[in-house]
Motif scaffolding. Structure first.
Motif, mmCIF file in Angstrom:
data_model
loop_
_atom_site.group_PDB
_atom_site.id
_atom_site.type_symbol
_atom_site.label_atom_id
_atom_site.label_comp_id
_atom_site.label_asym_id
_atom_site.label_seq_id
_atom_site.Cartn_x
_atom_site.Cartn_y
_atom_site.Cartn_z
ATOM 1 N N GLN A 195 -26.127 46.219 -51.479
ATOM 2 C CA GLN A 195 -26.588 45.057 -52.382
ATOM 3 C C GLN A 195 -26.894 43.749 -51.807
ATOM 4 O O GLN A 195 -26.248 42.799 -52.141
ATOM 5 C CB GLN A 195 -25.235 45.071 -53.448
ATOM 6 N N LEU A 196 -28.145 43.941 -51.229
ATOM 7 C CA LEU A 196 -28.536 42.639 -50.458
ATOM 8 C C LEU A 196 -29.183 41.737 -51.442
ATOM 9 O O LEU A 196 -29.894 42.281 -52.090
ATOM 10 C CB LEU A 196 -29.417 43.032 -49.216
ATOM 11 N N ASP A 197 -28.813 40.308 -51.318
ATOM 12 C CA ASP A 197 -29.263 39.485 -52.318
ATOM 13 C C ASP A 197 -29.820 38.286 -51.675
ATOM 14 O O ASP A 197 -29.771 38.085 -50.331
ATOM 15 C CB ASP A 197 -28.164 39.310 -53.416
ATOM 16 N N PHE A 198 -30.607 37.359 -52.364
ATOM 17 C CA PHE A 198 -30.974 36.160 -52.067
ATOM 18 C C PHE A 198 -30.119 35.228 -52.944
ATOM 19 O O PHE A 198 -29.630 35.624 -53.866
ATOM 20 C CB PHE A 198 -32.561 35.972 -52.220
ATOM 21 N N GLU A 199 -30.077 34.044 -52.372
ATOM 22 C CA GLU A 199 -29.367 32.976 -53.215
ATOM 23 C C GLU A 199 -30.568 31.843 -53.256
ATOM 24 O O GLU A 199 -30.828 31.149 -52.071
ATOM 25 C CB GLU A 199 -28.204 32.598 -52.850
ATOM 26 N N LEU A 200 -30.967 31.367 -54.413
ATOM 27 C CA LEU A 200 -31.979 30.222 -54.548
ATOM 28 C C LEU A 200 -31.212 29.040 -54.343
ATOM 29 O O LEU A 200 -30.458 28.557 -55.385
ATOM 30 C CB LEU A 200 -32.666 30.180 -55.777
ATOM 31 N N GLU A 201 -31.292 28.177 -53.289
ATOM 32 C CA GLU A 201 -30.663 26.912 -52.969
ATOM 33 C C GLU A 201 -31.476 25.920 -52.506
ATOM 34 O O GLU A 201 -32.480 26.210 -52.039
ATOM 35 C CB GLU A 201 -29.627 27.113 -52.210
ATOM 36 N N MET A 202 -30.775 24.854 -52.463
ATOM 37 C CA MET A 202 -31.564 23.752 -51.659
ATOM 38 C C MET A 202 -30.500 22.755 -50.901
ATOM 39 O O MET A 202 -29.357 23.251 -51.233
ATOM 40 C CB MET A 202 -32.235 22.420 -52.544
ATOM 41 N N GLY A 203 -30.540 22.634 -49.736
ATOM 42 C CA GLY A 203 -29.798 21.779 -48.862
ATOM 43 C C GLY A 203 -30.133 20.486 -48.310
ATOM 44 O O GLY A 203 -31.340 20.158 -48.411
ATOM 45 N N PHE A 204 -28.971 19.650 -48.215
ATOM 46 C CA PHE A 204 -29.619 18.248 -47.938
ATOM 47 C C PHE A 204 -28.887 17.869 -46.587
ATOM 48 O O PHE A 204 -27.895 18.616 -46.007
ATOM 49 C CB PHE A 204 -28.925 17.259 -48.842
ATOM 50 N N VAL A 205 -29.429 17.211 -45.535
ATOM 51 C CA VAL A 205 -29.401 16.722 -44.154
ATOM 52 C C VAL A 205 -28.807 15.621 -43.905
ATOM 53 O O VAL A 205 -29.362 14.383 -44.578
ATOM 54 C CB VAL A 205 -30.848 16.781 -43.540
ATOM 55 N N LEU A 206 -27.711 15.422 -43.171
ATOM 56 C CA LEU A 206 -26.847 14.219 -42.895
ATOM 57 C C LEU A 206 -27.478 13.531 -41.825
ATOM 58 O O LEU A 206 -28.042 13.887 -40.775
ATOM 59 C CB LEU A 206 -25.484 14.289 -42.759
ATOM 60 N N MET A 228 -33.997 16.785 -47.706
ATOM 61 C CA MET A 228 -33.677 17.958 -48.227
ATOM 62 C C MET A 228 -34.589 19.119 -48.120
ATOM 63 O O MET A 228 -35.897 18.778 -47.398
ATOM 64 C CB MET A 228 -33.942 18.065 -49.891
ATOM 65 N N VAL A 229 -34.153 20.452 -48.020
ATOM 66 C CA VAL A 229 -34.840 21.500 -47.671
ATOM 67 C C VAL A 229 -34.643 22.798 -48.579
ATOM 68 O O VAL A 229 -33.618 22.469 -49.450
ATOM 69 C CB VAL A 229 -34.449 22.140 -46.315
ATOM 70 N N LEU A 230 -35.564 23.555 -48.595
ATOM 71 C CA LEU A 230 -35.167 24.789 -49.594
ATOM 72 C C LEU A 230 -34.294 25.541 -48.501
ATOM 73 O O LEU A 230 -34.387 25.725 -47.358
ATOM 74 C CB LEU A 230 -36.620 25.397 -49.684
ATOM 75 N N PHE A 231 -33.499 26.558 -49.629
ATOM 76 C CA PHE A 231 -32.401 27.035 -48.635
ATOM 77 C C PHE A 231 -32.181 28.549 -49.201
ATOM 78 O O PHE A 231 -31.902 28.286 -50.358
ATOM 79 C CB PHE A 231 -31.172 26.188 -48.679
ATOM 80 N N ASN A 232 -32.400 29.547 -48.573
ATOM 81 C CA ASN A 232 -32.113 30.753 -49.009
ATOM 82 C C ASN A 232 -30.698 31.425 -48.166
ATOM 83 O O ASN A 232 -30.803 31.654 -46.965
ATOM 84 C CB ASN A 232 -33.386 31.979 -48.603
ATOM 85 N N ASP A 233 -29.752 31.250 -49.022
ATOM 86 C CA ASP A 233 -28.341 31.881 -48.371
ATOM 87 C C ASP A 233 -28.002 33.391 -48.827
ATOM 88 O O ASP A 233 -27.558 33.779 -49.816
ATOM 89 C CB ASP A 233 -27.238 31.014 -49.154
ATOM 90 N N TRP A 234 -28.661 34.126 -47.981
ATOM 91 C CA TRP A 234 -28.642 35.464 -48.202
ATOM 92 C C TRP A 234 -27.079 36.124 -47.989
ATOM 93 O O TRP A 234 -26.263 35.355 -47.614
ATOM 94 C CB TRP A 234 -29.374 36.376 -46.825
ATOM 95 N N SER A 235 -27.213 37.046 -48.884
ATOM 96 C CA SER A 235 -25.814 37.453 -49.519
ATOM 97 C C SER A 235 -25.736 38.877 -49.645
ATOM 98 O O SER A 235 -26.565 39.575 -50.250
ATOM 99 C CB SER A 235 -25.481 36.621 -50.616
ATOM 100 N N ALA A 236 -24.544 39.532 -49.171
ATOM 101 C CA ALA A 236 -24.461 40.707 -49.329
ATOM 102 C C ALA A 236 -23.233 41.168 -50.388
ATOM 103 O O ALA A 236 -22.176 41.029 -50.013
ATOM 104 C CB ALA A 236 -23.783 41.544 -47.898
ATOM 105 N N ARG A 237 -23.552 41.503 -51.466
ATOM 106 C CA ARG A 237 -22.688 41.274 -52.799
ATOM 107 C C ARG A 237 -21.545 42.382 -52.566
ATOM 108 O O ARG A 237 -20.516 42.234 -53.119
ATOM 109 C CB ARG A 237 -23.518 41.647 -54.052
#
Length: 415
Positions: A195-206, A228-237
């Motif tokens: 059950q491999l998944d993507f997660e649509l996220e954005m990230g911010f940089v300090l 900011m960047v686009l961020f895909n936090d891959w996830s194994a559900r």
């Protein structure tokens, strides 16, 4: 504003953007860069030729570097001034517009360069700040009548992730292995995630370091955020469902996260500020804020089977975030946790209210019950081997467009 560099009207990288990244030029030379249209500009050489070396506080060529950290650490007064200076020299009628020698040495077509990881990331935190996503997951895995846990509307829930496995767009990801427990089994089994998944996220940089014991207030937070960047936090559900109690994600998340190569500054996103969702009940004083802290950024996710066409499977927007960046950073540091230059903080999955705006396969297929139909006739409950996930993001208003390009990653079979 009009640049002497030609680019399409719908380019993410207009004169209004001026993002920052790190590129390999001529297959061997690495330097910090910016982008306008499909032209990547070598900032180190541009500095040497005297076009951006007169910014106050910029005493040496920090662009001769393998990461942006040294530049970012100079702080807002310098990085804002550098961005404006670059914007100025790229305008129609500027001195650079007629300097063919410098243009020849500093300007590269996009297909002539390779984009690298733009940062050294010391620490990574992942939040869980979309109320729509949290509600959907709560309905699926817990009581639909009490989908949100009691703390969710009182603080930005988060966990500390793994910085070492964050990779730049275009890096392949191997399917992770781990323990899962099928519903009809009495004990767990080991093997590749099903059950491999993507997660649509954005990230911010300090952009700064603090000492232990220091805190950053909501009102001060944006001074510490470079961009900011686009961020895909891959996830194994399936791995996550078995392992996450009581301490949260572990092997289900630490195998890989992908970021876009271009960091878009908060200054470039300024025209796209928008109101935040109403927070009820009222938050504690240290989380209260004034003004518009959310940003209207359109987000899209595409699934591309091997040798197949891109399929648009999700359209969402960053403005849906219940907890904003300033609140996330204020909460993260209120206990005295120190931050470091290059730290990345991800938003958590960004889902909207409609089914086509859900920011993960888990939600789009409702845990596999409603498979997605692709243009080639195949179906997907979760991501299969050799599928590529592509995320794109852009803000657009009054004829001004500022975008992030894309973050893409292909899933390879488990090793």
């Amino acid at each position: 504003m009009k640049s002497f560099v030609d680019y399409p009207q719908n380019s993410d990288f207009s004169i209004h953007n001026i993002p920052f990244g790190v590129a390999v030029f001529n297959k061997e030379y690495i330097a910090c860069a910016t982008r306008i249209g499909d032209i990547v500009v070598d900032l180190a050489t541009l500095f040497d030729y005297g076009y951006i070396d007169d910014v106050e506080g910029l005493q040496e060529n920090v662009f001769e570097a393998y990461t942006l950290n040294e530049f970012i650490e100079l702080g807002k007064p310098v990085t804002k001034a550098v961005r404006l200076k670059i914007q100025e020299v790229l305008l129609e009628g500027s001195k650079l517009a007629n300097d063919e020698k410098t243009i020849e040495e500093c300007f590269y077509n996009l297909d002539e360069v390779k984009m690298l990881m733009p940062l050294h990331i010391p620490n990574y935190t992942d939040f869980y700040s979309s109320i729509e996503h949290a509600t959907n997951v709560g309905k699926m895995f817990r009581d639909p009548e009490n989908a949100l846990l009691p703390n969710w509307k009182h603080l930005p829930v988060g966990y500390h992730g793994r910085a070492s496995s964050i990779v730049v767009s275009g890096t392949d990801i191997h399917r992770p292995k781990g323990q899962t427990k099928p519903a009809d089994a009495t004990s767990p089994v080991f093997g590749p995630s099903k059950q491999l998944d993507f997660e649509l996220e954005m990230g911010f940089v300090l952009n700064q370091n603090t000492e232990m014991g220091e805190s950053i207030s909501v009102s001060e937070a944006e001074d510490s955020i470079f961009g900011m960047v686009l961020f895909n936090d891959w996830s194994a559900r399936d791995i996550q469902a078995w392992e996450y109690v009581p301490l949260g994600p572990f092997l289900a998340k630490n195998f890989g996260s992908s970021i876009s190569p271009w960091i878009v500054t908060l200054e470039a996103l300024e025209p796209f500020r928008t109101v935040s969702p109403k927070q009820e009940p009222e938050v504690l004083d240290y989380l209260k804020f004034e003004g518009d802290k959310n940003f209207d950024i359109n987000l899209e996710v595409y699934l591309q089977p091997e040798n197949g066409a891109e399929n648009l499977i999700c359209k969402s927007n960053y403005k849906f975030m219940y907890w904003n960046m300033s609140q996330q950073l204020a909460h993260h540091t209120v206990n005295g946790c120190n931050i470091e230059v290059g730290d990345v903080y991800a938003s958590g999955t960004i889902s909207g209210t409609t089914e086509d705006s859900f920011g993960s396969m888990l939600e789009l297929t409702w845990r596999g019950q409603n498979p997605l139909k692709l243009s080639d006739g195949s179906e997907r409950k979760f991501i299969e081997d050799n599928d590529t996930i592509i995320m794109r993001g852009f803000a657009e208003k009054d004829g001004i467009r500022v975008g992030f390009g894309e973050v893409e990653g292909k899933i390879l079979p488990a090793r």
